[in-house]
Design an enzyme around this catalytic site. Structure first.
Site, PDB file in Angstrom:
ATOM      1  N   TYR A 140       5.148   2.021 -34.599  1.00 40.37           N
ATOM      2  CA  TYR A 140       5.505   0.700 -35.143  1.00 40.37           C
ATOM      3  C   TYR A 140       5.159   0.509 -36.622  1.00 40.37           C
ATOM      4  CZ  TYR A 140       5.913  -0.202 -30.140  1.00 40.37           C
ATOM      5  OH  TYR A 140       6.272  -0.140 -28.827  1.00 40.37           O
ATOM      6  N   HIS A 148      14.545  -4.135 -31.485  1.00 40.31           N
ATOM      7  CA  HIS A 148      13.347  -3.327 -31.264  1.00 40.31           C
ATOM      8  C   HIS A 148      13.090  -2.530 -32.536  1.00 40.31           C
ATOM      9  CE1 HIS A 148      13.421  -4.380 -27.078  1.00 40.31           C
ATOM     10  NE2 HIS A 148      14.715  -4.109 -27.088  1.00 40.31           N
TER      11      HIS A 148
END
Ligand code: DQA
Length: 137
Positions: free
Chosen positions: A22, A96
């Site tokens: 991430y 996402h």
């Protein structure tokens, strides 16, 4: 345009959790970069780890041109969030940061995609920007 960016469970840990997946930026930093990119638009940000609060945030989406939703792990099983998306007229785009299709099998299923206008995934923080930009095309 008026955009509502909603982040679900664990997205508040962005920048400290699983950095290789991430990235190193915090959610606040990402939101600042999104605001800077859309400097002539109105961007509102909301994050919660609580499923019902995500539903309530989506329900507030009716006053916006578009909702950009990263529901986190809720994506894979929350029928409540799916029903909230279906209950508003404003289009919702599922996003996402990671490419969920290159990850574990349980991430390959989204119960939200079918009721969203589209899905953007795999581009890190740019997934949010690409999703919102699509409302201008
Ligand atoms: C995520 C992907 C989900 O599978 C995961 O549970 C997340 C983040 C993403 O942005 O890549 O929390 O939505």
């Amino acid at each position: 345009m008026k955009f509502l960016f909603i982040n679900g469970v664990n997205l508040n840990m962005t920048g400290t959790r699983e950095k290789s997946v991430y990235g190193e930026r915090s959610l606040e930093e990402i939101n600042s970069e999104i605001s800077a990119y859309f400097k002539n638009d109105e961007c509102t940000f909301f994050q919660s780890n609580i499923e019902g609060e995500i539903c309530s945030a989506i329900q507030r989406g009716n006053g916006y041109d578009g909702v950009i939703l990263n529901a986190g792990a809720f994506t894979h099983y929350s029928i409540a969030i799916r029903d909230a998306i279906s209950s508003i007229d404003t289009p919702v785009i599922e996003v996402h940061m990671s490419n969920v299709h290159a990850r574990e099998d349980f991430r390959h299923t989204s119960v939200l995609s079918a009721v969203c206008r589209g899905v953007v995934l795999g581009f890190g923080k740019n997934s949010y920007i690409l999703a919102a930009e699509s409302f201008k095309l």
